[in-house]
Scaffold this motif. Structure first.
Motif, PDB file in Angstrom:
ATOM      1  N   ASP A  24      -0.317  -2.220  -4.738  1.00 30.38           N
ATOM      2  CA  ASP A  24      -1.623  -2.843  -4.916  1.00 30.38           C
ATOM      3  C   ASP A  24      -2.747  -1.849  -4.658  1.00 30.38           C
ATOM      4  OD1 ASP A  24      -0.614  -5.509  -5.421  1.00 30.38           O
ATOM      5  OD2 ASP A  24      -0.033  -5.533  -3.308  1.00 30.38           O
ATOM      6  N   MET A  25      -2.478  -0.869  -3.792  1.00 29.96           N
ATOM      7  CA  MET A  25      -3.510   0.104  -3.435  1.00 29.96           C
ATOM      8  C   MET A  25      -2.846   1.410  -3.047  1.00 29.96           C
ATOM      9  SD  MET A  25      -6.557  -0.354  -0.622  1.00 29.96           S
ATOM     10  CE  MET A  25      -7.951   0.786  -0.599  1.00 29.96           C
ATOM     11  N   VAL A  26      -3.513   2.506  -3.376  1.00 32.80           N
ATOM     12  CA  VAL A  26      -3.060   3.846  -2.996  1.00 32.80           C
ATOM     13  C   VAL A  26      -4.131   4.486  -2.131  1.00 32.80           C
ATOM     14  CG1 VAL A  26      -2.516   6.169  -3.827  1.00 32.80           C
ATOM     15  CG2 VAL A  26      -1.640   4.171  -5.043  1.00 32.80           C
ATOM     16  N   ILE A  27      -3.740   5.014  -0.977  1.00 35.51           N
ATOM     17  CA  ILE A  27      -4.671   5.683  -0.069  1.00 35.51           C
ATOM     18  C   ILE A  27      -4.212   7.119   0.129  1.00 35.51           C
ATOM     19  CG2 ILE A  27      -5.595   5.735   2.276  1.00 35.51           C
ATOM     20  CD1 ILE A  27      -5.444   2.722   2.341  1.00 35.51           C
ATOM     21  N   LEU A  61       0.835  -1.194   0.000  1.00 33.58           N
ATOM     22  CA  LEU A  61       0.000   0.000   0.000  1.00 33.58           C
ATOM     23  C   LEU A  61       0.871   1.246   0.000  1.00 33.58           C
ATOM     24  CD1 LEU A  61      -1.547  -2.323   1.833  1.00 33.58           C
ATOM     25  CD2 LEU A  61      -3.211  -0.491   2.103  1.00 33.58           C
ATOM     26  N   GLY A  62       0.452   2.241  -0.766  1.00 36.23           N
ATOM     27  CA  GLY A  62       1.115   3.535  -0.773  1.00 36.23           C
ATOM     28  C   GLY A  62       0.205   4.579  -0.172  1.00 36.23           C
ATOM     29  N   GLN A 106      -3.565   2.031 -14.134  1.00 33.36           N
ATOM     30  CA  GLN A 106      -2.820   0.784 -13.907  1.00 33.36           C
ATOM     31  C   GLN A 106      -3.623  -0.220 -13.078  1.00 33.36           C
ATOM     32  OE1 GLN A 106       1.480   1.370 -12.917  1.00 33.36           O
ATOM     33  NE2 GLN A 106       1.021   3.550 -13.195  1.00 33.36           N
ATOM     34  N   LEU A 107      -4.917   0.035 -12.909  1.00 32.83           N
ATOM     35  CA  LEU A 107      -5.841  -0.865 -12.217  1.00 32.83           C
ATOM     36  C   LEU A 107      -5.516  -1.018 -10.749  1.00 32.83           C
ATOM     37  CD1 LEU A 107      -6.354  -3.707 -14.854  1.00 32.83           C
ATOM     38  CD2 LEU A 107      -7.728  -1.666 -14.483  1.00 32.83           C
ATOM     39  N   ARG A 108      -4.907  -0.019 -10.155  1.00 34.55           N
ATOM     40  CA  ARG A 108      -4.663  -0.067  -8.721  1.00 34.55           C
ATOM     41  C   ARG A 108      -5.890   0.428  -7.971  1.00 34.55           C
ATOM     42  NH1 ARG A 108       1.564   1.922  -9.553  1.00 34.55           N
ATOM     43  NH2 ARG A 108       2.340  -0.168 -10.010  1.00 34.55           N
ATOM     44  N   ARG A 109      -6.188  -0.231  -6.857  1.00 37.40           N
ATOM     45  CA  ARG A 109      -7.308   0.228  -6.060  1.00 37.40           C
ATOM     46  C   ARG A 109      -6.949   1.527  -5.373  1.00 37.40           C
ATOM     47  NH1 ARG A 109      -5.537  -3.872  -7.064  1.00 37.40           N
ATOM     48  NH2 ARG A 109      -5.238  -4.818  -5.042  1.00 37.40           N
ATOM     49  N   LEU A 110      -7.957   2.323  -5.132  1.00 38.31           N
ATOM     50  CA  LEU A 110      -7.737   3.653  -4.574  1.00 38.31           C
ATOM     51  C   LEU A 110      -8.576   3.841  -3.322  1.00 38.31           C
ATOM     52  CD1 LEU A 110      -7.857   5.684  -7.908  1.00 38.31           C
ATOM     53  CD2 LEU A 110      -5.806   4.997  -6.642  1.00 38.31           C
ATOM     54  N   GLU A 113       5.103 -11.243   6.911  1.00 38.80           N
ATOM     55  CA  GLU A 113       4.759  -9.991   6.247  1.00 38.80           C
ATOM     56  C   GLU A 113       3.534 -10.182   5.341  1.00 38.80           C
ATOM     57  OE1 GLU A 113       7.049  -6.322   3.964  1.00 38.80           O
ATOM     58  OE2 GLU A 113       7.628  -8.392   3.564  1.00 38.80           O
ATOM     59  N   LEU A 114       2.377  -9.885   5.881  1.00 36.59           N
ATOM     60  CA  LEU A 114       1.160  -9.903   5.078  1.00 36.59           C
ATOM     61  C   LEU A 114       1.019  -8.615   4.279  1.00 36.59           C
ATOM     62  CD1 LEU A 114      -1.362 -11.262   7.736  1.00 36.59           C
ATOM     63  CD2 LEU A 114      -0.078 -12.569   6.037  1.00 36.59           C
ATOM     64  N   TYR A 115       1.480  -7.511   4.859  1.00 33.29           N
ATOM     65  CA  TYR A 115       1.346  -6.194   4.235  1.00 33.29           C
ATOM     66  C   TYR A 115       2.658  -5.435   4.353  1.00 33.29           C
ATOM     67  CZ  TYR A 115      -3.598  -7.295   4.857  1.00 33.29           C
ATOM     68  OH  TYR A 115      -4.826  -7.910   4.826  1.00 33.29           O
ATOM     69  N   ARG A 116       2.900  -4.597   3.353  1.00 32.24           N
ATOM     70  CA  ARG A 116       3.979  -3.622   3.440  1.00 32.24           C
ATOM     71  C   ARG A 116       3.423  -2.290   2.956  1.00 32.24           C
ATOM     72  NH1 ARG A 116       8.093  -6.178  -0.954  1.00 32.24           N
ATOM     73  NH2 ARG A 116       8.181  -7.671   0.766  1.00 32.24           N
ATOM     74  N   TRP A 117       4.073  -1.210   3.334  1.00 32.30           N
ATOM     75  CA  TRP A 117       3.524   0.109   3.023  1.00 32.30           C
ATOM     76  C   TRP A 117       4.639   1.125   2.832  1.00 32.30           C
ATOM     77  CZ3 TRP A 117       2.974  -2.609   7.539  1.00 32.30           C
ATOM     78  CH2 TRP A 117       3.738  -2.144   8.622  1.00 32.30           C
ATOM     79  N   TYR A 118       4.301   2.165   2.093  1.00 28.81           N
ATOM     80  CA  TYR A 118       5.200   3.295   1.856  1.00 28.81           C
ATOM     81  C   TYR A 118       4.410   4.594   2.022  1.00 28.81           C
ATOM     82  CZ  TYR A 118       8.065  -0.271  -0.455  1.00 28.81           C
ATOM     83  OH  TYR A 118       8.786  -1.400  -0.737  1.00 28.81           O
TER      84      TYR A 118
END
Length: 372
Positions: free
Chosen positions: A82-85, A17-18, A110-114, A47-52
């Motif tokens: 995979d997703m941008v928040i 996730l970004g 790019q078909l990323r979830r938002l 590590e199920l999730y990583r984030w930036y």
């Protein structure tokens, strides 16, 4: 917008996730969104999730409380997300820049979830990415958002998950949204474990509403209406008749009904019923009171009448509400945190802080305490 087809999640691949930081973002909303991901990794022991964290130029971004956050990356950094928040806060109409809009539009292509937290929905709407989408935003921004983006399906819900969009209002509401998404990905046991670690009494669902102060909706132009609603809120257990309410504020019953229809778009009796049912829902979810006791505390003369009204308003009987049955949308739909069917390969990513947090957590007694 079409639904993205479901695909099995590869358990060995962490979801990335970004978090795009806008100037004056609210730090509590950012933390409420990121910390459930950290705790999911800790309880799972992997590590199920990583984030930036991301800013448009990679420079530090100041939060609304004055603290600065140095992001992990700029929007030009190649990240396989995979997703941008979007993390918003004070004055989103000033914080959203052309660079933000262009980047968000490129992510959508790019078909990323938002997603968005607090007032971050403003940026997605400005980029034309929320038309026809059920959207949550902090109540303080609702009126301005409705005026600026009439094509967005705004709601007062704490958070909304609609197709490949997830939006949450401010404060701790992002925590509820992320717990719901994590529960869809990895099961309720993990979400419940995270909630316990955060001493969070109840994970709120998609049907839970923000409490929007009526003064914010009406301003100061309707003091009699505000007074009537205050009387209603103070008399839920023994409801006051409409004629008596009208007499309290020196208006006729007909004037009373006109005020409610004009400014609250419903009859006084319907609004009063909504207040009582909302209170009943809180008691069912937050107290051990029996259904009979809840019905009585909210002014219903019989349990069957209470159950009928509750089912008609919330679409679920009180007993099922108490048991947590049928709340929210189907958990079979593809999680927003699961990768789409096709993903463009990206160059190697910078180091995620998720790995550091997971390494540090290995000495904790809760490490790997929730088997998946």
């Amino acid at each position: 917008m079409a639904n993205v087809s479901q695909r099995p999640q590869d358990p060995a691949t962490p979801q990335t996730l970004g978090f795009l930081l806008l100037d004056n973002f609210t730090l509590i909303s950012l933390a409420s969104a990121i910390d459930p991901l950290r705790m999911a990794n800790q309880l799972a022991g992997r590590e199920l999730y990583r984030w930036y964290t991301i800013s448009h130029d990679g420079a530090p971004v100041r939060a609304s409380d004055g603290l600065q956050v140095t992001p992990d990356a700029a929007t030009t950094t190649p990240l396989k997300l995979d997703m941008v928040i979007v993390c918003g806060g004070v004055g989103p109409h000033r914080s959203v820049q052309r660079e933000h809009i262009a980047w968000l539009q490129s992510q959508a292509k790019q078909l990323r979830r938002l997603g968005a937290v607090c007032t971050g929905s403003w940026a997605l709407a400005k980029a034309g990415l929320l038309d026809g989408i059920e959207t949550s935003i902090h109540w303080e921004c609702l009126a301005a958002m409705q005026e600026a983006f009439p094509g967005v399906a705004l709601t007062t819900r704490l958070f909304s998950i609609d197709r490949d969009r997830a939006t949450a209002s401010g404060g701790t509401a992002p925590l509820d949204m992320m717990l719901n998404l994590i529960g869809r990905d990895h099961g309720r046991e993990l979400a419940a474990g995270i909630s316990e670690m955060f001493i969070y009494d109840r994970v709120r669902g998609e049907q839970d509403q923000q409490r929007v102060p009526l003064k914010h909706v009406l301003g100061t132009t309707q003091p009699k209406l505000l007074e009537i609603v205050a009387l209603m809120e103070a008399n839920l257990e023994e409801p006051i008749g409409l004629d008596e309410l009208a007499n309290y504020v020196d208006v006729s019953r007909r004037q009373l009904e006109r005020l409610f229809q004009k400014y609250l778009h419903c009859s006084p009796s319907r609004y009063y019923l909504k207040l009582r049912l909302t209170r009943a829902r809180q008691l069912l979810k937050q107290t051990p009171m029996s259904i009979i006791e809840v019905a009585s505390a909210c002014g219903f003369v019989s349990t069957p009448h209470f159950s009928k009204c509750y089912r008609e308003y919330f679409g679920i009987p009180p007993r099922d509400e108490r048991l947590g049955v049928g709340s929210g949308r189907s958990t079979n739909q593809r999680s927003l945190l699961t990768p789409p069917p096709s993903q463009v390969e990206a160059p190697p990513e910078p180091m995620s802080s998720a790995l550091l947090a997971l390494t540090q957590a290995q000495g904790e007694p809760t490490y790997a305490s929730v088997p998946l």
